[in-house]
Enzyme design. Sequence first.
Site, mmCIF file in Angstrom:
data_model
loop_
_atom_site.group_PDB
_atom_site.id
_atom_site.type_symbol
_atom_site.label_atom_id
_atom_site.label_comp_id
_atom_site.label_asym_id
_atom_site.label_seq_id
_atom_site.Cartn_x
_atom_site.Cartn_y
_atom_site.Cartn_z
ATOM 1 N N GLU A 18 25.560 13.316 14.158
ATOM 2 C CA GLU A 18 26.474 12.248 13.763
ATOM 3 C C GLU A 18 25.684 11.198 12.982
ATOM 4 O OE1 GLU A 18 29.415 13.073 14.964
ATOM 5 O OE2 GLU A 18 30.669 11.272 14.858
ATOM 6 N N CYS A 37 41.717 -34.478 14.376
ATOM 7 C CA CYS A 37 41.522 -35.922 14.176
ATOM 8 C C CYS A 37 42.238 -36.473 12.946
ATOM 9 C CB CYS A 37 40.030 -36.239 14.085
ATOM 10 S SG CYS A 37 39.275 -35.607 12.573
ATOM 11 N N GLU A 44 0.837 -1.200 0.000
ATOM 12 C CA GLU A 44 0.000 0.000 0.000
ATOM 13 C C GLU A 44 0.874 1.254 0.000
ATOM 14 O OE1 GLU A 44 -3.914 -0.565 2.554
ATOM 15 O OE2 GLU A 44 -2.260 -1.733 3.382
ATOM 16 N N GLU A 55 27.000 13.644 27.269
ATOM 17 C CA GLU A 55 26.398 12.858 26.189
ATOM 18 C C GLU A 55 27.384 11.797 25.746
ATOM 19 O OE1 GLU A 55 25.338 15.396 22.894
ATOM 20 O OE2 GLU A 55 24.563 16.902 24.271
ATOM 21 N N CYS A 106 42.535 -32.463 9.274
ATOM 22 C CA CYS A 106 42.012 -31.861 10.501
ATOM 23 C C CYS A 106 43.087 -31.877 11.591
ATOM 24 C CB CYS A 106 40.784 -32.635 10.970
ATOM 25 S SG CYS A 106 40.172 -32.040 12.561
ATOM 26 N N CYS A 115 35.792 -30.211 8.598
ATOM 27 C CA CYS A 115 36.116 -31.598 8.935
ATOM 28 C C CYS A 115 34.797 -32.359 9.048
ATOM 29 C CB CYS A 115 36.886 -31.655 10.264
ATOM 30 S SG CYS A 115 36.984 -33.320 10.939
ATOM 31 N N LEU A 147 36.642 18.606 19.027
ATOM 32 C CA LEU A 147 36.671 18.657 20.488
ATOM 33 C C LEU A 147 38.058 18.370 21.018
ATOM 34 C CD1 LEU A 147 33.467 16.587 21.286
ATOM 35 C CD2 LEU A 147 33.796 19.019 21.734
ATOM 36 N N LYS A 172 29.796 10.009 23.260
ATOM 37 C CA LYS A 172 30.516 10.456 22.067
ATOM 38 C C LYS A 172 30.328 9.386 20.999
ATOM 39 C CE LYS A 172 34.965 12.207 20.502
ATOM 40 N NZ LYS A 172 35.012 11.394 19.294
ATOM 41 N N CYS A 229 35.797 -36.861 15.752
ATOM 42 C CA CYS A 229 36.735 -35.743 15.908
ATOM 43 C C CYS A 229 36.625 -35.162 17.319
ATOM 44 C CB CYS A 229 36.434 -34.666 14.867
ATOM 45 S SG CYS A 229 37.494 -33.228 15.018
ATOM 46 N N ARG A 259 31.773 17.480 7.618
ATOM 47 C CA ARG A 259 32.505 18.472 8.391
ATOM 48 C C ARG A 259 33.648 19.089 7.567
ATOM 49 N NH1 ARG A 259 36.966 18.105 11.714
ATOM 50 N NH2 ARG A 259 37.192 20.005 12.909
ATOM 51 N N ASP A 284 30.582 7.403 17.551
ATOM 52 C CA ASP A 284 31.683 7.152 16.628
ATOM 53 C C ASP A 284 31.126 6.993 15.214
ATOM 54 O OD1 ASP A 284 34.221 6.787 15.812
ATOM 55 O OD2 ASP A 284 34.469 4.780 16.646
ATOM 56 N N TYR A 319 23.018 16.545 18.007
ATOM 57 C CA TYR A 319 23.433 16.950 19.344
ATOM 58 C C TYR A 319 23.776 18.424 19.507
ATOM 59 C CZ TYR A 319 27.768 15.550 16.977
ATOM 60 O OH TYR A 319 28.759 15.369 16.061
ATOM 61 N N LYS A 330 37.526 10.328 26.589
ATOM 62 C CA LYS A 330 37.435 9.133 25.758
ATOM 63 C C LYS A 330 37.508 7.849 26.579
ATOM 64 C CE LYS A 330 39.369 9.401 21.740
ATOM 65 N NZ LYS A 330 39.014 9.236 20.320
HETATM 66 S S1 IVH Z 1 29.660 18.210 20.171
HETATM 67 C C1 IVH Z 1 32.140 21.935 19.087
HETATM 68 N N1 IVH Z 1 28.635 15.925 20.837
HETATM 69 O O1 IVH Z 1 33.190 13.937 18.033
HETATM 70 C C2 IVH Z 1 31.503 20.767 19.697
HETATM 71 N N2 IVH Z 1 30.352 15.923 19.213
HETATM 72 O O2 IVH Z 1 35.991 16.127 17.638
HETATM 73 C C3 IVH Z 1 30.651 20.081 18.733
HETATM 74 N N3 IVH Z 1 30.903 13.737 18.321
HETATM 75 O O3 IVH Z 1 33.795 15.067 15.024
HETATM 76 C C4 IVH Z 1 30.697 18.654 18.886
HETATM 77 N N4 IVH Z 1 29.429 12.621 19.514
HETATM 78 O O4 IVH Z 1 31.376 14.934 15.372
HETATM 79 C C5 IVH Z 1 29.545 16.542 20.072
HETATM 80 N N5 IVH Z 1 27.581 13.977 21.510
HETATM 81 C C6 IVH Z 1 28.484 14.598 20.749
HETATM 82 C C7 IVH Z 1 29.318 13.925 19.850
HETATM 83 C C8 IVH Z 1 30.245 14.621 19.092
HETATM 84 C C9 IVH Z 1 30.378 12.547 18.601
HETATM 85 C C10 IVH Z 1 31.995 13.928 17.348
HETATM 86 C C11 IVH Z 1 31.997 15.178 16.569
HETATM 87 C C12 IVH Z 1 33.454 15.458 16.313
HETATM 88 C C13 IVH Z 1 34.158 14.573 17.252
HETATM 89 C C14 IVH Z 1 35.036 15.351 18.223
#
Ligand code: IVH
Length: 715
Positions: free
Chosen positions: A201, A440, A60, A139, A437, A453, A108, A141, A459, A162, A143, A253, A343
């Site tokens: 992100e 065995c 649908e 918050e 193997c 195997c 950061l 971070k 075995c 970025r 990846d 964020y 970190k």
């Molecule tokens: S705040 C100026 N909050 O970590 C501050 N960054 O260099 C703006 N990242 O590439 C960033 N999680 O993209 C912020 N909860 C979060 C984040 C975050 C991941 C990344 C950001 C940046 C890298 C730090």
Amino acid sequence: MYSFSGTGPVAAGARPLGPDWKEHMDRRSAQERVEELRETLRCHAHLYFVEDAPEISDEEYDALFSELKELEERFPEVRAPDSPTRRVGAPPLESFPTVDHVVDMLSLDSAPDEETLRRFDDRVRRGLGDVELAEYVLEPKLDGASVELVYEAGVLVRASTRGDGVRGEGITENVRTIPAVALRLREDVRPAPDFLALRGEVIMRIGAFQELNERLVEADRAPFANPRNAAAGALRQLDSRVTASRPLDVFVYDILAIEGGDDTPGTQWEGLEAIREWGLPPTEMARCASSVEEILEHHAELLKRRDDLDYEIDGIVIKLNDLAARERLGVTSHHPRWAFAYKFPARKEVTRVLRIVPSVGRTGVVTPIAMLRPVELGGVTVSRASLHNREEVVRKDIREGDRVRVQRAGDVIPQVLERVEEPGRERAEPWRMPRHCPSCGFELVERGPFTVCLNSFECHAQLAGRIQHFASRGALDIVGLGEETSRLLVSEGLVARLPDLFEIDEDQLVALEGFAEKSAANLVEAIRASSPVELRRFLYGLGIPEVGATVARDLARHYGTLELLRAASEEELQGVDGVGPKMAEQIAGFFRHPRKAALLDDLLAGKIQLLETEPAPDAGSGGGAPLEGLRFVFTGALDRWTREAAKEVVDALGGRVTSSVSRSTDYLVAGSDPGSKAQRAHELGIEVLDEEAFEALLGERGADSEAGRSGELGA
Ligand code: IVH
């Protein structure tokens, strides 16, 4: 605009038109119909992606979508940048345009140590002066890949990477394909400002990443090393239709800039709230803190939860909450002075492959294992990593003695990502899978990229693997019978077939290396206590190919007794929810196999007693289970339960655990620091249970909650 009402969107009523609509449509009615279709499609997409509660079928949806697409093709003047048709990707670009960021996208300041965190906090406090309390928002971070999203009058007009922080690449078409990115801001709670630039992100969830990699490998293409590379790779496709086929997600964020609109957020916390109200997902698990101690606590807490998440985080970000205070602190040439990334210890490191050892699993598949110089990965010492199969070793060209990058993601087995070049260093010969193997001596055969195997009964490695699986937590849960002991029992001749396990006595064990009287007695007792056992656990423990814990549960529920299951034909088996033809063939094949059948008979002749699951009154519904039909979501940390144990008990009692709160959720079980899910549950009027209330519910429903937790507590 969405027609949101009360607790959630109500799908607008566009229905597909008859076949001759095109003949009669003029521009004005086309415009009206297009708007109606867009609104309907937006609502259904929201129900599907955000609420996890679709109201119409895919067909649908597709019909409405095609109608919209056709209208937009016929009347180009009705096209719009926020039309749902823009999500599927656009014709490929030659190159990405360069985009100036509205505000510099800074990076950061970051470090993995407490010392640097304390210095950051000191600097902030000094900068603000003594009068002001430094309140932070913490918050995760994420990846992934950082992006800027620009909305004008509520419509997404531009998205960019970025880049160097000042300029990035325009990837608008690609970002439009991400389901979680609102193409138009919601306005039912908070009006959209005239201009809004956001930062977030783009991520790929770990499960989706693994599936994508499997697809790529099947298509003979190189898999991605990690979810971040996969996300960044998907964003940098010149053909946005490729991006659309990649499972991307986003968390937002930061409000980079905002103009016009009366309710401008004054703090980060309000900012996250506003982001949510505009229909975008803000970072989850955010909290406030006003001391280094609270920051340390949250860091430790998230580090613990890291493996339970289905996306990668690599630390926490600490941000000054008050936006005016941020202004006063300002920025250095690279970093804001008001934020810091604390970190986690790295989960990716470089180390050396000492040897490559073929290891035979319970199914006979021979996996090359890299024995590594021990290395710390995210707080765990790792000395072995899987190289998956013969072809992977060749593809990655890993040899003994090589330097390699290894990674641990989620709670999966560590992996060798890639070789690190060492120019000038002489390398060993390419590694070869043995022809026989290693356990065995049976001649090995090739099955696609895998090496197997086929001597499954004699075995030793396979038998030890089967014992270990039979004793594992989801199966008979025999504490003290892990990998090493299983191997020992086989190599010392105590177990030649699974049923022998139940004949072992203490004296035999004490004679083995590593067993004292106490541990021998414990193991004998644990084996004895493993029976009676529920049918589903026994079935899972048998290690029937393709039958995991969930299928085992469904089979047990469907048939109720082992006799009925054993008698089922392949066709009948396919009538069980979740059992396809391939699986049915494996299951029927297992029970028809004379040696396996004899083994099963032996186990059931006095050694193991089955607690048989009641058959469902009407096949398929599995009716009668205490939590039948109830959907649970867990959030935050529980004190007395691990996530796994809680999920297991809900599953076992017939309930379902899902990851996101939607209108079909029955209960949200919230631990400490519940985050946005609790908020969402609150909005939808869903009952929120704390740990005690959850246990009380299990009690009320006649479930023995102690049983659900056994083996998990105090671990
Ligand atoms: S705040 C100026 N909050 O970590 C501050 N960054 O260099 C703006 N990242 O590439 C960033 N999680 O993209 C912020 N909860 C979060 C984040 C975050 C991941 C990344 C950001 C940046 C890298 C730090």
